[in-house]
Design a protein around this motif. Sequence first.
Motif, PDB file in Angstrom:
ATOM      1  N   MET A  13      -1.151   1.700  -2.287  1.00 22.71           N
ATOM      2  CA  MET A  13      -0.937   0.470  -1.544  1.00 22.71           C
ATOM      3  C   MET A  13      -0.797   0.692  -0.041  1.00 22.71           C
ATOM      4  SD  MET A  13       2.061  -2.419  -1.945  1.00 22.71           S
ATOM      5  CE  MET A  13       1.764  -2.627  -3.689  1.00 22.71           C
ATOM      6  N   TYR A  47      -6.186  -5.102   2.490  1.00 21.29           N
ATOM      7  CA  TYR A  47      -5.451  -6.262   1.987  1.00 21.29           C
ATOM      8  C   TYR A  47      -5.554  -7.426   2.968  1.00 21.29           C
ATOM      9  CZ  TYR A  47      -3.064  -3.629  -1.725  1.00 21.29           C
ATOM     10  OH  TYR A  47      -2.762  -2.903  -2.859  1.00 21.29           O
ATOM     11  N   GLU A 106      -3.189  -9.561  -1.033  1.00 20.27           N
ATOM     12  CA  GLU A 106      -4.237  -9.298  -2.022  1.00 20.27           C
ATOM     13  C   GLU A 106      -5.314  -8.375  -1.470  1.00 20.27           C
ATOM     14  OE1 GLU A 106      -7.021 -11.792  -5.174  1.00 20.27           O
ATOM     15  OE2 GLU A 106      -6.326 -12.771  -3.338  1.00 20.27           O
ATOM     16  N   ARG A 115      -8.948  -5.994  -6.742  1.00 23.13           N
ATOM     17  CA  ARG A 115      -8.318  -4.705  -7.009  1.00 23.13           C
ATOM     18  C   ARG A 115      -6.812  -4.822  -7.233  1.00 23.13           C
ATOM     19  NH1 ARG A 115     -10.908  -0.021  -5.145  1.00 23.13           N
ATOM     20  NH2 ARG A 115      -9.040   1.081  -5.810  1.00 23.13           N
ATOM     21  N   ASP A 116      -6.118  -5.584  -6.387  1.00 22.97           N
ATOM     22  CA  ASP A 116      -4.663  -5.598  -6.438  1.00 22.97           C
ATOM     23  C   ASP A 116      -4.152  -6.896  -5.816  1.00 22.97           C
ATOM     24  OD1 ASP A 116      -2.076  -4.784  -6.827  1.00 22.97           O
ATOM     25  OD2 ASP A 116      -2.061  -3.277  -5.245  1.00 22.97           O
ATOM     26  N   ARG A 150       3.107  -7.918  -9.610  1.00 22.58           N
ATOM     27  CA  ARG A 150       1.880  -7.218  -9.211  1.00 22.58           C
ATOM     28  C   ARG A 150       0.842  -7.317 -10.326  1.00 22.58           C
ATOM     29  NH1 ARG A 150       1.387  -0.857  -7.279  1.00 22.58           N
ATOM     30  NH2 ARG A 150      -0.659  -1.057  -6.283  1.00 22.58           N
ATOM     31  N   VAL A 187      -2.910  -5.650 -11.204  1.00 22.68           N
ATOM     32  CA  VAL A 187      -3.880  -4.626 -10.817  1.00 22.68           C
ATOM     33  C   VAL A 187      -5.119  -4.769 -11.686  1.00 22.68           C
ATOM     34  CG1 VAL A 187      -4.312  -2.138 -10.672  1.00 22.68           C
ATOM     35  CG2 VAL A 187      -2.069  -3.062 -10.047  1.00 22.68           C
TER      36      VAL A 187
END
Length: 380
Positions: A188, A197, A215, A219-220, A235, A237
């Motif tokens: 991260m 992000y 975000e 992906r995440d 979270r 993923v």
Amino acid sequence: MSQYLFRGCVFFLLMIIPVSVLGADSYPAEVVFTAVKNANSEIMEKSDCLHIKCERLHTKDILQSQYSGGDIPLQWELGWTEKSFYAKKTFFPTDAQKQNAKMFIPEEPCVMIVRGTDILEWDAGRKVCYIDRFLDRDINFIQEWSIFELLGFDIAKKILTSTGDNYNDYRRRHAGRLGYEFVNKTYMAEAVADGRYVVKDEMDVVGDTPCVVMEWPERDKVWLDPERGFALLKRVVYDEKTGQILYVAHYENHSELKNRIFLPGQISVDYYADSSIEPQKNWGKIAKTVMYNISVFDSDHEGMPEVFPPPGTRVVDGVRKIEYTITEEYADPFAGPTGQGIKRNRHLLIRAALVVAGSVLILLGAWLKYRKREIVISSR
């Protein structure tokens, strides 16, 4: 009548509060990114005295398939000081797991320590220690720290750089190799620093807490609580290849570690069926739910555990290329047998004795030859 009016007002307020939060402007992206990077820096880079106790509670298997095979409940103790990392795990199998002949379950704790460039792995149940260069036996150790991945911290980089290895070179050497998946992961803090992000324009709600949403598309996706130093509350993923959800994590019972850095005391993770090994009918379904309890504190107050395997423990030292058996209390395997009151392996002693005996015979033969020559000369 007034009672019903009061209830109606309360219901109305409960309905409009989430809506007002959802419509509220989020925090500036730079503020959010700075908080995430600072938290990683404080924990991973500046901190050299952290200790964690983590308990993986019994896994709730939802899909009875090869993916959800049933994790054994266990407890970790993880810690580090400067250039030294410690991991101890103890298993607590269920009765059903104990009766499963296909499961190998260590009866005693397993301890792994990285000190400098070397790693020690001590299996107390089998009474054996292995010492090797860390870069030759690194996979299992880094996997023991996987809880840090859930927290968004790049522990792999900290461990590897502490051994003197270049992290980027290491990634290039092992990229794509089976078992080294952590090498290919972008953690991260690293992804935030690389600008991958984005911060959503509007706030969202987790439970009753207004959250900033950050975000990395496909992906995440993370929900952060701005009132607690942008701590993780949720979270999601995704698999970068298929786009399917890998896991959804919920973070609760936060406590402040230091400098407005809050870490959770409990994590609940829903792991989804792996499309690479699961039949298509299971795709998109939760395979298992795992609960983690976490206690985090500065090891300044606790100290790093010392590891002194008991007498009778076999040491297989791949660094020094020797094997021996510990014979005394408080022997440090990292120091080797010299000065530790440790008896060397019998085969090594025999080999050394043969070498010495051979050397003595050679010297004796040379001396006799010299004396014989002197006698011949003197007789002339």
